[in-house]
Design a protein around this motif. Structure first.
Motif, PDB file in Angstrom:
ATOM      1  N   PHE A 135      -0.707  10.061   1.089  1.00  0.00           N
ATOM      2  CA  PHE A 135       0.594   9.514   0.708  1.00  0.00           C
ATOM      3  C   PHE A 135       1.030   8.412   1.670  1.00  0.00           C
ATOM      4  N   LEU A 136       0.836   8.632   2.964  1.00  0.00           N
ATOM      5  CA  LEU A 136       1.255   7.645   3.953  1.00  0.00           C
ATOM      6  C   LEU A 136       0.420   6.365   3.835  1.00  0.00           C
ATOM      7  N   ILE A 137      -0.892   6.516   3.663  1.00  0.00           N
ATOM      8  CA  ILE A 137      -1.769   5.350   3.564  1.00  0.00           C
ATOM      9  C   ILE A 137      -1.440   4.535   2.310  1.00  0.00           C
ATOM     10  N   ALA A 138      -1.407   5.209   1.155  1.00  0.00           N
ATOM     11  CA  ALA A 138      -1.153   4.491  -0.099  1.00  0.00           C
ATOM     12  C   ALA A 138       0.273   3.953  -0.151  1.00  0.00           C
ATOM     13  N   GLY A 139       1.232   4.720   0.371  1.00  0.00           N
ATOM     14  CA  GLY A 139       2.621   4.268   0.365  1.00  0.00           C
ATOM     15  C   GLY A 139       2.815   3.005   1.184  1.00  0.00           C
ATOM     16  N   LEU A 140       2.195   2.947   2.365  1.00  0.00           N
ATOM     17  CA  LEU A 140       2.278   1.736   3.181  1.00  0.00           C
ATOM     18  C   LEU A 140       1.629   0.561   2.458  1.00  0.00           C
ATOM     19  N   GLY A 141       0.515   0.831   1.780  1.00  0.00           N
ATOM     20  CA  GLY A 141      -0.135  -0.224   1.011  1.00  0.00           C
ATOM     21  C   GLY A 141       0.762  -0.783  -0.073  1.00  0.00           C
ATOM     22  N   VAL A 142       1.471   0.085  -0.766  1.00  0.00           N
ATOM     23  CA  VAL A 142       2.372  -0.360  -1.835  1.00  0.00           C
ATOM     24  C   VAL A 142       3.513  -1.206  -1.273  1.00  0.00           C
ATOM     25  N   LEU A 143       4.056  -0.813  -0.135  1.00  0.00           N
ATOM     26  CA  LEU A 143       5.128  -1.601   0.478  1.00  0.00           C
ATOM     27  C   LEU A 143       4.643  -3.005   0.843  1.00  0.00           C
ATOM     28  N   LEU A 144       3.425  -3.101   1.378  1.00  0.00           N
ATOM     29  CA  LEU A 144       2.869  -4.407   1.718  1.00  0.00           C
ATOM     30  C   LEU A 144       2.546  -5.224   0.473  1.00  0.00           C
ATOM     31  N   LEU A 145       2.280  -4.531  -0.633  1.00  0.00           N
ATOM     32  CA  LEU A 145       1.942  -5.207  -1.880  1.00  0.00           C
ATOM     33  C   LEU A 145       3.165  -5.759  -2.608  1.00  0.00           C
ATOM     34  N   SER A 146       4.343  -5.266  -2.288  1.00  0.00           N
ATOM     35  CA  SER A 146       5.544  -5.574  -3.065  1.00  0.00           C
ATOM     36  C   SER A 146       5.867  -7.063  -3.207  1.00  0.00           C
ATOM     37  N   PRO A 147       5.617  -7.916  -2.200  1.00  0.00           N
ATOM     38  CA  PRO A 147       5.919  -9.348  -2.394  1.00  0.00           C
ATOM     39  C   PRO A 147       4.945 -10.077  -3.311  1.00  0.00           C
ATOM     40  N   ASP A 148       3.940  -9.390  -3.831  1.00  0.00           N
ATOM     41  CA  ASP A 148       2.906 -10.038  -4.635  1.00  0.00           C
ATOM     42  C   ASP A 148       3.497 -10.791  -5.826  1.00  0.00           C
ATOM     43  N   SER A 149       4.328 -10.110  -6.622  1.00  0.00           N
ATOM     44  CA  SER A 149       4.888 -10.740  -7.823  1.00  0.00           C
ATOM     45  C   SER A 149       5.699 -11.983  -7.464  1.00  0.00           C
ATOM     46  N   LEU A 150       6.502 -11.876  -6.410  1.00  0.00           N
ATOM     47  CA  LEU A 150       7.335 -13.000  -6.002  1.00  0.00           C
ATOM     48  C   LEU A 150       6.498 -14.201  -5.604  1.00  0.00           C
ATOM     49  N   LEU A 151       5.477 -13.988  -4.773  1.00  0.00           N
ATOM     50  CA  LEU A 151       4.695 -15.107  -4.274  1.00  0.00           C
ATOM     51  C   LEU A 151       3.755 -15.679  -5.332  1.00  0.00           C
ATOM     52  N   VAL A 152       3.357 -14.872  -6.329  1.00  0.00           N
ATOM     53  CA  VAL A 152       2.623 -15.421  -7.470  1.00  0.00           C
ATOM     54  C   VAL A 152       3.553 -16.274  -8.321  1.00  0.00           C
ATOM     55  N   LYS A 153       4.747 -15.753  -8.557  1.00  0.00           N
ATOM     56  CA  LYS A 153       5.700 -16.414  -9.443  1.00  0.00           C
ATOM     57  C   LYS A 153       6.218 -17.727  -8.858  1.00  0.00           C
ATOM     58  N   VAL A 154       6.355 -17.789  -7.534  1.00  0.00           N
ATOM     59  CA  VAL A 154       6.984 -18.947  -6.912  1.00  0.00           C
ATOM     60  C   VAL A 154       6.063 -20.162  -6.897  1.00  0.00           C
ATOM     61  N   THR A 155       4.756 -19.948  -7.028  1.00  0.00           N
ATOM     62  CA  THR A 155       3.838 -21.085  -7.043  1.00  0.00           C
ATOM     63  C   THR A 155       3.832 -21.755  -8.407  1.00  0.00           C
ATOM     64  N   GLU A 156       3.460 -23.032  -8.411  1.00  0.00           N
ATOM     65  CA  GLU A 156       3.465 -23.808  -9.653  1.00  0.00           C
ATOM     66  C   GLU A 156       2.070 -24.266 -10.045  1.00  0.00           C
ATOM     67  N   VAL A 157       1.047 -23.611  -9.530  1.00  0.00           N
ATOM     68  CA  VAL A 157      -0.327 -23.978  -9.868  1.00  0.00           C
ATOM     69  C   VAL A 157      -0.774 -23.192 -11.097  1.00  0.00           C
ATOM     70  N   SER A 158      -1.850 -23.635 -11.709  1.00  0.00           N
ATOM     71  CA  SER A 158      -2.377 -22.942 -12.883  1.00  0.00           C
ATOM     72  C   SER A 158      -2.981 -21.604 -12.459  1.00  0.00           C
ATOM     73  N   PRO A 159      -3.073 -20.657 -13.402  1.00  0.00           N
ATOM     74  CA  PRO A 159      -3.664 -19.356 -13.055  1.00  0.00           C
ATOM     75  C   PRO A 159      -5.078 -19.468 -12.489  1.00  0.00           C
ATOM     76  N   LEU A 160      -5.893 -20.390 -13.023  1.00  0.00           N
ATOM     77  CA  LEU A 160      -7.265 -20.521 -12.541  1.00  0.00           C
ATOM     78  C   LEU A 160      -7.321 -21.001 -11.096  1.00  0.00           C
ATOM     79  N   VAL A 161      -6.481 -21.979 -10.760  1.00  0.00           N
ATOM     80  CA  VAL A 161      -6.445 -22.466  -9.379  1.00  0.00           C
ATOM     81  C   VAL A 161      -5.958 -21.361  -8.447  1.00  0.00           C
ATOM     82  N   PHE A 162      -4.939 -20.639  -8.890  1.00  0.00           N
ATOM     83  CA  PHE A 162      -4.422 -19.531  -8.068  1.00  0.00           C
ATOM     84  C   PHE A 162      -5.497 -18.476  -7.864  1.00  0.00           C
TER      85      PHE A 162
END
Length: 307
Positions: free
Chosen positions: A20-47
């Motif tokens: 639980f501790l290992i996976a939970g910490l991983g999820v917290l570190l993963l949380s900015p993923d959507s934001l940083l994908v969304k904020v870029t303006e490059v095509s999906p292939l370049v990303f």
């Protein structure tokens, strides 16, 4: 005999807590993923090209620091199961990034929330691993809360985004389920192969282009800052927990990720998102409290009466 049984039970619960501790910490570190994908303006292939390339570098550095010269041997030890985990990671990466680019972040995160159900069904169908009724109820409540979060965004974005999000959910669930089936092997060492496959496919389709600034800065922050450690931690989780329970912890990203996008990009969640997010957080908190209480009671019984 009882002492052996008690020691085994204590060890099992200790491993669950570690998972639980290992996976939970991983999820917290993963949380900015959507934001940083969304904020870029490059095509999906370049990303995808740069995401795969930088992640491959990050995974290699981290796992080399962890295992040194033993790393190649550990990758070979993964066998066909390890190769599938790498391929499934590729599927989930492509599906997630493409989904985020073509539909609302909330839609993608909600579809990803089917992963606990998929993982549980795969584990039952192929390895006969059963989950207690309490876990199924928790999955049902959390998926229900996630569905409420999605209702206000239904119809936004292109159908391709929803399809790719479904592919990501299957890739994620099957990856964790297969990793769980070989819990004695650290499948996180195979992630570099999935990242390289992502890079090669994106390059073959024309993604090997310089994205420019500041997009490259956001991609680098994500793929060398947050993602390598987050992904390795989550991939390690099934060594200690059923795949469905690791996937269940990823529901936290639905809440945190959606509200990060809201806070920084003004994608305002509908009122039901607050209700659904509250349900998810409350359900996970109650489950954590129940686990802690049960562990405390078990420890008291094992300790026996005090003189």
């Amino acid at each position: 005999m009882n002492k052996v049984s008690d020691d085994g039970e204590r060890r099992r619960r200790s491993l669950r807590l570690k998972g639980f501790l290992i996976a939970g910490l991983g999820v917290l570190l993963l949380s900015p993923d959507s934001l940083l994908v969304k904020v870029t303006e490059v095509s999906p292939l370049v990303f995808l090209f740069w995401r795969g390339l930088l992640l491959a570098f990050g995974f290699t550095v981290i796992n080399t620091l962890r295992y040194g010269r033993d790393l190649p041997g550990l990758m070979v030890k993964g066998g066909w199961a390890g190769l599938y985990c790498a391929f499934a990671f590729f599927l989930s990466t492509v599906g997630f990034v493409t989904g985020i680019k073509y539909t609302a972040a909330g839609n993608v995160l909600v579809i990803l929330n089917t992963a606990p159900v998929i993982a549980a069904l795969l584990a039952w169908a192929f390895w006969r691993e059963r989950l207690p009724l309490r876990t199924w109820l928790l999955i049902g409540v959390c998926v229900g809360g996630a569905t409420l979060m999605a209702l206000g965004e239904m119809g936004k974005g292109e159908p391709l985004g929803l399809v790719m999000a479904g592919l990501a959910a299957f890739g994620l669930a099957s990856n964790l389920a297969v990793a769980r089936s070989r819990s004695t092997v650290d499948m996180s060492v195979m992630l570099v192969l999935g990242a390289l496959l992502t890079t090669l496919v994106a390059a073959a389709l024309g993604g090997a282009q310089w994205p420019g600034w500041p997009d490259m800065g956001f991609i680098t922050l994500l793929c060398l800052g947050f993602l390598p450690s987050a992904t390795i931690l989550i991939q390690t989780g099934p060594r200690y927990l059923p795949a469905a329970e690791v996937s269940l912890l990823l529901l936290l990203e639905t809440v945190i990720g959606t509200f990060l996008v809201w806070a920084f990009l003004a994608e305002v969640p509908p009122p039901l998102s607050f209700v659904g997010g509250g349900i998810i957080l409350a359900a996970l908190a109650m489950n954590g409290a129940f686990e802690a209480l049960r562990q405390r009671r078990r420890n008291s019984l094992l300790a026996g009466p005090q003189p």
